[in-house]
Design a protein around this motif. Structure first.
Motif, PDB file in Angstrom:
ATOM      1  N   MET A  31       0.826  -1.202   0.000  1.00 15.79           N
ATOM      2  CA  MET A  31       0.000   0.000   0.000  1.00 15.79           C
ATOM      3  C   MET A  31       0.863   1.254   0.000  1.00 15.79           C
ATOM      4  SD  MET A  31      -2.951  -1.163  -0.354  1.00 15.79           S
ATOM      5  CE  MET A  31      -3.872   0.345  -0.241  1.00 15.79           C
ATOM      6  N   ASN A  32       1.965   1.232   0.725  1.00 16.34           N
ATOM      7  CA  ASN A  32       2.889   2.366   0.743  1.00 16.34           C
ATOM      8  C   ASN A  32       3.505   2.577  -0.644  1.00 16.34           C
ATOM      9  OD1 ASN A  32       4.328   4.464   2.021  1.00 16.34           O
ATOM     10  ND2 ASN A  32       6.130   3.151   2.109  1.00 16.34           N
ATOM     11  N   GLU A  37      -2.178   8.352  -4.144  1.00 16.68           N
ATOM     12  CA  GLU A  37      -2.939   8.700  -5.347  1.00 16.68           C
ATOM     13  C   GLU A  37      -3.573   7.483  -6.013  1.00 16.68           C
ATOM     14  OE1 GLU A  37       0.508   9.567  -5.231  1.00 16.68           O
ATOM     15  OE2 GLU A  37      -0.047  11.340  -4.099  1.00 16.68           O
ATOM     16  N   TRP A  38      -3.235   6.283  -5.586  1.00 12.18           N
ATOM     17  CA  TRP A  38      -3.745   5.063  -6.213  1.00 12.18           C
ATOM     18  C   TRP A  38      -5.249   4.972  -6.006  1.00 12.18           C
ATOM     19  CZ3 TRP A  38      -5.394   0.156  -4.007  1.00 12.18           C
ATOM     20  CH2 TRP A  38      -5.575  -0.835  -4.974  1.00 12.18           C
ATOM     21  N   ASP A  39      -5.978   4.810  -7.102  1.00 10.72           N
ATOM     22  CA  ASP A  39      -7.430   4.745  -7.059  1.00 10.72           C
ATOM     23  C   ASP A  39      -7.870   3.400  -7.637  1.00 10.72           C
ATOM     24  OD1 ASP A  39     -10.154   5.064  -7.200  1.00 10.72           O
ATOM     25  OD2 ASP A  39     -10.097   6.838  -8.494  1.00 10.72           O
ATOM     26  N   PRO A  40      -8.253   2.440  -6.795  1.00 13.45           N
ATOM     27  CA  PRO A  40      -8.605   1.107  -7.301  1.00 13.45           C
ATOM     28  C   PRO A  40      -9.799   1.119  -8.247  1.00 13.45           C
ATOM     29  CG  PRO A  40      -9.094   1.287  -4.948  1.00 13.45           C
ATOM     30  CD  PRO A  40      -8.364   2.527  -5.339  1.00 13.45           C
ATOM     31  N   VAL A  41     -10.752   2.021  -8.045  1.00 13.74           N
ATOM     32  CA  VAL A  41     -11.916   2.092  -8.934  1.00 13.74           C
ATOM     33  C   VAL A  41     -11.466   2.537 -10.321  1.00 13.74           C
ATOM     34  CG1 VAL A  41     -14.134   3.225  -9.335  1.00 13.74           C
ATOM     35  CG2 VAL A  41     -13.501   2.502  -7.023  1.00 13.74           C
ATOM     36  N   GLU A  42     -10.582   3.508 -10.384  1.00 14.51           N
ATOM     37  CA  GLU A  42     -10.070   3.982 -11.672  1.00 14.51           C
ATOM     38  C   GLU A  42      -9.258   2.893 -12.367  1.00 14.51           C
ATOM     39  OE1 GLU A  42      -9.800   6.219 -14.884  1.00 14.51           O
ATOM     40  OE2 GLU A  42     -10.993   6.722 -13.127  1.00 14.51           O
ATOM     41  N   VAL A  43      -8.528   2.111 -11.602  1.00 12.64           N
ATOM     42  CA  VAL A  43      -7.761   0.998 -12.171  1.00 12.64           C
ATOM     43  C   VAL A  43      -8.704  -0.014 -12.801  1.00 12.64           C
ATOM     44  CG1 VAL A  43      -6.276  -0.964 -11.593  1.00 12.64           C
ATOM     45  CG2 VAL A  43      -5.777   1.283 -10.643  1.00 12.64           C
ATOM     46  N   MET A  44      -9.798  -0.344 -12.114  1.00 14.93           N
ATOM     47  CA  MET A  44     -10.770  -1.287 -12.662  1.00 14.93           C
ATOM     48  C   MET A  44     -11.425  -0.737 -13.924  1.00 14.93           C
ATOM     49  SD  MET A  44     -10.622  -3.986 -10.892  1.00 14.93           S
ATOM     50  CE  MET A  44     -12.068  -4.853 -11.409  1.00 14.93           C
TER      51      MET A  44
END
Length: 79
Positions: A31-32, A37-44
């Motif tokens: 996670m670090n 800025e990591w957006d899991p919804v945007e990745v999907m």
């Protein structure tokens, strides 16, 4: 055969290691590394868009093969 070899157990010995603490540390490091800025919804969404592009514009033979793979359960059915 040495004298040490005769001391080995003849039956299986129970052995277990609890990796729970290590797994929590590993997840924290992942996670670090991903960052705030990591957006899991945007990745999907991006993955879905990539699949849409991959399976668009198939010729007749490719479409037939794709449909047969979906029917066989190899590929998921897409809307």
């Amino acid at each position: 055969m040495s004298a040490q070899d005769s001391a080995l157990p003849t039956e299986p010995v129970e052995f277990s290691v609890d990796l729970t603490g290590h797994e929590l540390t590993r997840r924290a490091h992942v996670m670090n590394a991903l960052g705030a800025e990591w957006d899991p919804v945007e990745v999907m969404r991006g993955e879905e868009e990539a699949y849409d592009m991959l399976y668009s514009g198939l010729d007749e033979e490719q479409q037939r093969l794709y449909d047969s793979l979906v029917e066989a359960g190899v590929l998921p059915r897409r809307s």
